[in-house]
Design an enzyme around this catalytic site. Sequence first.
Site, mmCIF file in Angstrom:
data_model
loop_
_atom_site.group_PDB
_atom_site.id
_atom_site.type_symbol
_atom_site.label_atom_id
_atom_site.label_comp_id
_atom_site.label_asym_id
_atom_site.label_seq_id
_atom_site.Cartn_x
_atom_site.Cartn_y
_atom_site.Cartn_z
ATOM 1 N N HIS A 306 75.793 -60.346 12.267
ATOM 2 C CA HIS A 306 75.573 -60.794 10.704
ATOM 3 C C HIS A 306 76.752 -60.193 10.244
ATOM 4 C CE1 HIS A 306 73.760 -61.249 6.778
ATOM 5 N NE2 HIS A 306 73.142 -62.233 7.220
ATOM 6 N N ASP A 364 67.348 -65.492 12.596
ATOM 7 C CA ASP A 364 67.405 -66.723 13.352
ATOM 8 C C ASP A 364 67.047 -66.794 14.619
ATOM 9 O OD1 ASP A 364 68.007 -68.456 10.868
ATOM 10 O OD2 ASP A 364 70.059 -67.592 11.308
HETATM 11 N N1 CMC Z 1 77.876 -63.327 20.001
HETATM 12 C C1 CMC Z 1 79.194 -62.684 20.296
HETATM 13 N N2 CMC Z 1 80.193 -61.839 19.833
HETATM 14 C C2 CMC Z 1 80.062 -61.868 18.469
HETATM 15 C C3 CMC Z 1 78.975 -62.629 18.007
HETATM 16 C C4 CMC Z 1 77.772 -63.219 18.684
HETATM 17 N N3 CMC Z 1 76.897 -63.820 18.257
HETATM 18 N N4 CMC Z 1 78.874 -62.281 16.459
HETATM 19 C C5 CMC Z 1 79.970 -61.577 16.484
HETATM 20 N N5 CMC Z 1 80.871 -61.590 17.646
HETATM 21 C C6 CMC Z 1 81.999 -60.583 17.773
HETATM 22 C C7 CMC Z 1 83.185 -61.456 17.581
HETATM 23 O O1 CMC Z 1 83.923 -62.267 18.689
HETATM 24 C C8 CMC Z 1 84.091 -60.447 16.964
HETATM 25 O O2 CMC Z 1 84.502 -59.747 18.177
HETATM 26 P P1 CMC Z 1 86.125 -59.218 18.020
HETATM 27 O O3 CMC Z 1 86.145 -57.919 17.123
HETATM 28 O O4 CMC Z 1 86.578 -58.653 19.603
HETATM 29 O O5 CMC Z 1 87.191 -60.193 17.390
HETATM 30 C C9 CMC Z 1 83.269 -59.327 16.296
HETATM 31 O O6 CMC Z 1 81.825 -59.416 16.972
HETATM 32 C C10 CMC Z 1 82.962 -59.321 14.773
HETATM 33 O O7 CMC Z 1 82.748 -60.887 14.485
HETATM 34 P P2 CMC Z 1 83.022 -61.801 13.198
HETATM 35 O O8 CMC Z 1 82.884 -63.170 13.614
HETATM 36 O O9 CMC Z 1 84.638 -61.330 13.030
HETATM 37 O O10 CMC Z 1 82.154 -61.386 12.093
HETATM 38 P P3 CMC Z 1 81.727 -62.134 10.876
HETATM 39 O O11 CMC Z 1 81.027 -61.159 10.123
HETATM 40 O O12 CMC Z 1 82.828 -63.017 10.653
HETATM 41 O O13 CMC Z 1 80.546 -63.101 11.408
HETATM 42 C C11 CMC Z 1 78.611 -63.941 12.137
HETATM 43 C C12 CMC Z 1 79.075 -63.265 11.219
HETATM 44 C C13 CMC Z 1 76.901 -64.093 11.729
HETATM 45 C C14 CMC Z 1 78.989 -65.765 11.608
HETATM 46 C C15 CMC Z 1 78.621 -63.854 13.412
HETATM 47 O O14 CMC Z 1 78.181 -62.763 13.929
HETATM 48 C C16 CMC Z 1 78.080 -65.130 14.476
HETATM 49 O O15 CMC Z 1 78.727 -66.154 14.463
HETATM 50 N N6 CMC Z 1 76.819 -64.843 14.753
HETATM 51 C C17 CMC Z 1 76.080 -66.149 15.468
HETATM 52 C C18 CMC Z 1 75.697 -67.123 14.465
HETATM 53 C C19 CMC Z 1 74.594 -66.654 13.798
HETATM 54 O O16 CMC Z 1 73.444 -65.882 14.349
HETATM 55 N N7 CMC Z 1 74.415 -66.818 12.454
HETATM 56 C C20 CMC Z 1 73.199 -66.480 11.587
HETATM 57 C C21 CMC Z 1 73.652 -65.459 10.423
HETATM 58 S S1 CMC Z 1 72.256 -64.838 9.805
HETATM 59 C C22 CMC Z 1 71.420 -66.122 8.839
HETATM 60 C C23 CMC Z 1 72.296 -66.254 7.689
HETATM 61 O O17 CMC Z 1 72.239 -65.185 6.807
HETATM 62 O O18 CMC Z 1 72.843 -67.216 7.179
#
Ligand code: CMC
Length: 430
Positions: A306, A364
């Site tokens: 998240h 989720d």
């Molecule tokens: N599985 C594997 N690796 C992950 C995941 C995951 N679900 N989420 C983040 N990472 C890794 C990512 O690859 C990155 O690694 P590095 O630092 O080596 O590049 C690191 O963790 C940070 O991730 P980010 O994408 O830069 O973080 P963000 O804050 O931009 O993204 C997120 C947050 C929710 C989009 C992401 O965690 C994700 O895609 N999760 C899966 C989708 C999901 O479950 N979304 C629902 C969110 S809760 C409902 C809502 O509030 O809408």
Amino acid sequence: MSDENAKLSIGDKSFDMPVYNGTIGPDVIDISKLYGQTGAFTYDPGFTSTASCESKITYIDGDEGTLLYRGYPIDQVAEHGDFLETCYLLLYGELPTQTQKADFDHRVTYHTMIHEQMARFFTGFRRDAHPMAVMVGVVGALSAFYHDSTDISDPYQRMVASVRMIAKMPTIAAMAYKYHIGQPFVYPRNDLDYSANFLHMCFSVPCAEYKVNPVLSRAMDRIFILHADHEQNASTSTVRLAGSSGANPFACIAAGIACLWGPAHGGANEAALSMLQEIGSVDRIPEYVKRAKDKDDPFRLMGFGHRVYKNYDPRAKIMQKTCHEVLAEVGIKDDPLLDVAMELERIALEDEYFIEKKLYPNIDFYSGITLKALGFPTTMFTVLFSVARTVGWIAQWKEMIEDPKQKIGRPRQLYTGATQRDYVPVSLRK
Ligand code: CMC
């Protein structure tokens, strides 16, 4: 405001910027005069360090895993309150008295029907359209039917529009579902509470009696409470940005629904369930965990991670409990998907990659299994999220409209395109 100023140095010049303290949470540095004073913009793709507004509605402490609605912890609201009480709290700032609650419940209940002409609107869509596509279109069309509540400068019209949207969203969502599966629309019933009425509109058919199961309608209500608001997330920011131009509230909420649809946001519950189904059995989990950790593989564990929570999402804990309650009530003793989910959660929480990156299950992760057990197809998951989040969007939109500091949202950019050059007629281009 605090006594402190932040100092920014650019070359040999130094600039002071005021620092504000919230009631809780990080301080913010006011950079609104930065461009005027320095000629420079700030750069923050994804707004990871930017507070876009002042708000009194919802507070998240991502490190602690805390979520407060108007100061009340989400677990207390979900445990003791109901969804319409939560709507009142988010909209008006305080929990209602008994009289206020009865009045609000009555107002919402008596706005649940939609203009009959709107029912015909649905038939313009293909039956196999994704219900979220239908939601974006039909909710946007509300402004074509309710002209008497689109004047945003009138507080009475703002409130009527708010009540109308909270009341009509379940009806529209249920109609999108019924249209999708080819069943007749079911009209709302005023003797049922908000969530029971929603289940009735989704699952009853004219040829049989349908009795709403109170355990399942309580679970539905809790799911709505958990999704009601979540601070300045992508769809809420979209609603605020759309509303900042003076657009009518129905159009703004339609914009929020469009944004919510994405798999990184509201679409994640659908994606999480598809992922659990794809994994299929506990023995295949290590393969998927390996893929999630592989930098060259775009696969991510859906329902994990998240932007704000760097701890267990407090909503996920309540959702996990609700999931067990629903499965027990519908008589699913051994759900392979639940086995996969629980084992995946256990492995991921012990894995160095997930620990180091602070990736915990989010809401989720368990909501998909719960909604499936309630009888909803995956295509409806994000629709249900949009029904619940409508009140959050409206409360945030209303707060913005009523904020005397409100301006049209207009971010700037770091331009890296071509510098000025002369146009070449097509006949001379090589
Ligand atoms: N599985 C594997 N690796 C992950 C995941 C995951 N679900 N989420 C983040 N990472 C890794 C990512 O690859 C990155 O690694 P590095 O630092 O080596 O590049 C690191 O963790 C940070 O991730 P980010 O994408 O830069 O973080 P963000 O804050 O931009 O993204 C997120 C947050 C929710 C989009 C992401 O965690 C994700 O895609 N999760 C899966 C989708 C999901 O479950 N979304 C629902 C969110 S809760 C409902 C809502 O509030 O809408």
